[in-house]
Design a protein around this motif. Structure first.
Motif, short mmCIF file in Angstrom:
data_model
loop_
_atom_site.label_atom_id
_atom_site.label_comp_id
_atom_site.label_asym_id
_atom_site.label_seq_id
_atom_site.Cartn_x
_atom_site.Cartn_y
_atom_site.Cartn_z
N GLN A 28 0.84 -1.20 0.00
CA GLN A 28 0.00 0.00 0.00
C GLN A 28 0.87 1.25 0.00
O GLN A 28 1.91 1.28 0.64
CB GLN A 28 -0.89 0.03 1.24
N PRO A 29 0.40 2.29 -0.68
CA PRO A 29 1.12 3.57 -0.60
C PRO A 29 0.79 4.28 0.70
O PRO A 29 -0.07 3.84 1.47
CB PRO A 29 0.56 4.34 -1.80
N THR A 30 1.46 5.39 0.95
CA THR A 30 1.12 6.19 2.12
C THR A 30 -0.26 6.79 1.93
O THR A 30 -0.64 7.20 0.82
CB THR A 30 2.14 7.32 2.34
N LYS A 31 -1.01 6.84 3.01
CA LYS A 31 -2.37 7.37 2.96
C LYS A 31 -2.46 8.57 3.89
O LYS A 31 -1.49 8.95 4.53
CB LYS A 31 -3.34 6.28 3.37
N ASP A 32 -3.64 9.16 3.94
CA ASP A 32 -3.83 10.37 4.75
C ASP A 32 -3.45 10.15 6.21
O ASP A 32 -2.85 11.02 6.84
CB ASP A 32 -5.27 10.85 4.66
N THR A 92 3.30 4.40 -4.71
CA THR A 92 3.27 2.94 -4.65
C THR A 92 3.76 2.53 -3.28
O THR A 92 3.96 3.36 -2.39
CB THR A 92 4.18 2.32 -5.73
N ARG A 93 4.01 1.24 -3.10
CA ARG A 93 4.52 0.76 -1.82
C ARG A 93 5.87 1.38 -1.50
O ARG A 93 6.25 1.47 -0.34
CB ARG A 93 4.62 -0.75 -1.84
N TRP A 94 6.61 1.82 -2.52
CA TRP A 94 7.94 2.37 -2.28
C TRP A 94 7.87 3.74 -1.60
O TRP A 94 8.83 4.15 -0.95
CB TRP A 94 8.73 2.42 -3.58
N GLY A 95 6.77 4.42 -1.73
CA GLY A 95 6.58 5.64 -0.95
C GLY A 95 6.49 5.33 0.53
O GLY A 95 7.06 6.03 1.37
N SER A 96 5.80 4.23 0.86
CA SER A 96 5.73 3.81 2.26
C SER A 96 7.09 3.35 2.77
O SER A 96 7.45 3.61 3.92
CB SER A 96 4.72 2.66 2.41
#
Length: 119
Positions: A28-32, A92-96
């Motif tokens: 999961q990407p970063t969320k709010d 993408t997941r790489w942001g997380s």
């Protein structure tokens, strides 16, 4: 005051790293909600920066030098916001993963700040 802020900021950074690492593990990407966590950690780093500058202005001296202490204070303040901007660019997941890595880096910077101050 710094003796309290350093471990609190370090633990908060590690919690953010674990949370974003879990999101990356789940692809999961970063969320709010992650950005709210990043804002809290950044606020702690900002308070630490202000307290550190006030202590220096009052004449207190870090054990290993003022210049390196201020450099680490500024680096610890900029660490998570820089990762937040990078995670916005990489949805993408790489942001997380980037945010999780910045949390670990901030925790290490906190340990080093403690050593520089004279702990």
């Amino acid at each position: 005051m710094l003796d309290v802020l350093m471990p609190v900021t370090g633990v908060a950074a590690l919690l953010l790293a674990a949370w974003c690492g879990w999101a990356a593990y789940r692809d999961q990407p970063t969320k709010d909600w992650h950005f709210i966590g990043m804002a809290v950690v950044t606020l702690l780093a900002l308070v630490q920066l202000v307290v550190g500058i006030v202590l220096l202005a009052r004449g207190e001296e870090p054990g290993q030098g003022t210049t390196i202490f201020v450099a680490y204070l500024l680096g610890s303040f900029a660490c998570v916001p820089a990762a937040a901007f990078m995670s916005l660019a990489e949805r993408t997941r790489w942001g997380s993963v980037t945010v999780a890595a910045s949390g670990v880096v901030l925790a290490v910077l906190e340990v080093r700040l403690y050593d520089i101050w004279g702990g």
